[in-house]
Design an enzyme around this catalytic site. Structure first.
Site, PDB file in Angstrom:
ATOM      1  CG  ASP A   1      -1.842  -0.995   1.184  1.00  0.00           C
ATOM      2  OD1 ASP A   1      -2.563  -1.518  -0.011  1.00  0.00           O
ATOM      3  OD2 ASP A   1      -2.341  -1.629   2.301  1.00  0.00           O
TER       4      ASP A   1
ATOM      5  CE1 TYR B   1       4.290  -6.954   3.776  1.00  0.00           C
ATOM      6  CE2 TYR B   1       3.670  -9.509   3.752  1.00  0.00           C
ATOM      7  CZ  TYR B   1       3.736  -8.108   3.093  1.00  0.00           C
ATOM      8  OH  TYR B   1       3.279  -8.030   1.842  1.00  0.00           O
TER       9      TYR B   1
END
Length: 244
Positions: free
Chosen positions: A52, A110
């Protein structure tokens, strides 16, 4: 025809995410335009996923097809001469034409970074979430352990997530204090939209004493997004590595 695999590092601050969009500059767009300039042909990248706006990557994977007879090293060197300072090709290699960076991915890692200090830091503001209050590491670590395993993560996704299934398997979720930073590492089979950021927001609520770590299994079982923590801001998130 050749299939060239790129490992890409970028600072997502100035971009509207990875994926092409009609109303904003994206990382995919910038790399494709640089490839077209270098190769003299239209190029479409196929990636391991998307990030994003404001999210960073150390190991985004993407491939493109070309008939150009260039040494593999020339693809990375050439691109790095054309790309802006906030995007870099870490590695380029030739892979089988059948290689699909999304479908063939086994897992992803992540990292979410929190700058936990009373003082703000201009040098960390673009790659971490600044929180002033003390966070209880022991409680956050206990909370993180509840995410490990296969669960329904419906309560830990964006409201506009359209994934066919919300079941995901987490292999490793940890919280560590490194200097003034709190590092949340999440390694799993796959992720829903905003999933790591909601996990981070929930663990922060645990660290602040607003949520008991023992409540997390109930959140997973209940599937109610409104019961979980806030979605942590994007700048603290980084895609570290995609595994194949």
């Amino acid at each position: 025809m050749r299939n060239i695999k790129l490992i890409i590092e970028y600072d997502g601050t100035a971009y509207c995410g990875w994926q092409l969009q009609p109303n904003g500059i994206t990382i995919q767009q910038v790399i494709e335009e640089s490839l077209e300039k270098m190769l003299g042909q239209s190029v479409r990248l196929q990636s391991s996923g998307r990030t994003d706006a404001g999210v960073h990557a150390l190991g985004m994977v993407a491939v493109f097809k070309t008939q150009k007879d260039l040494p593999v090293r020339a693809f990375s060197d050439g691109l790095n001469c054309l790309l802006p300072p906030d995007i870099a090709i870490r590695d380029a290699s030739e892979v089988p034409l059948s290689f699909n960076p999304r479908a063939d991915a086994i897992s992803k890692h992540y990292r979410y970074t929190i700058y936990n200090s009373k003082r703000r830091s201009p040098l960390t503001r673009l790659n971490s979430w600044h929180l002033r209050g003390i966070l209880n590491m022991e409680l956050m670590q206990l909370g993180a352990s509840h995410f490990v395993g296969e669960h329904d993560f419906a309560a830990f996704r964006a409201s506009n997530c359209v994934a066919k299934t919300t079941i995901r398997r987490m292999f490793h979720v940890s919280v560590a204090k490194v200097g003034d930073s709190v590092i949340i590492d999440v390694h799993g089979s796959g992720f829903l939209k905003n999933m790591v950021r909601v996990i981070a927001g929930t663990l922060v609520a645990v660290g602040q004493g607003k949520l008991d770590p023992s409540a997390i299994p109930g959140l997973l079982a209940g599937g109610d997004r409104s019961a979980s923590g806030i979605t942590a801001p994007p700048q603290g998130l980084c895609l570290m590595e995609v595994f194949y």
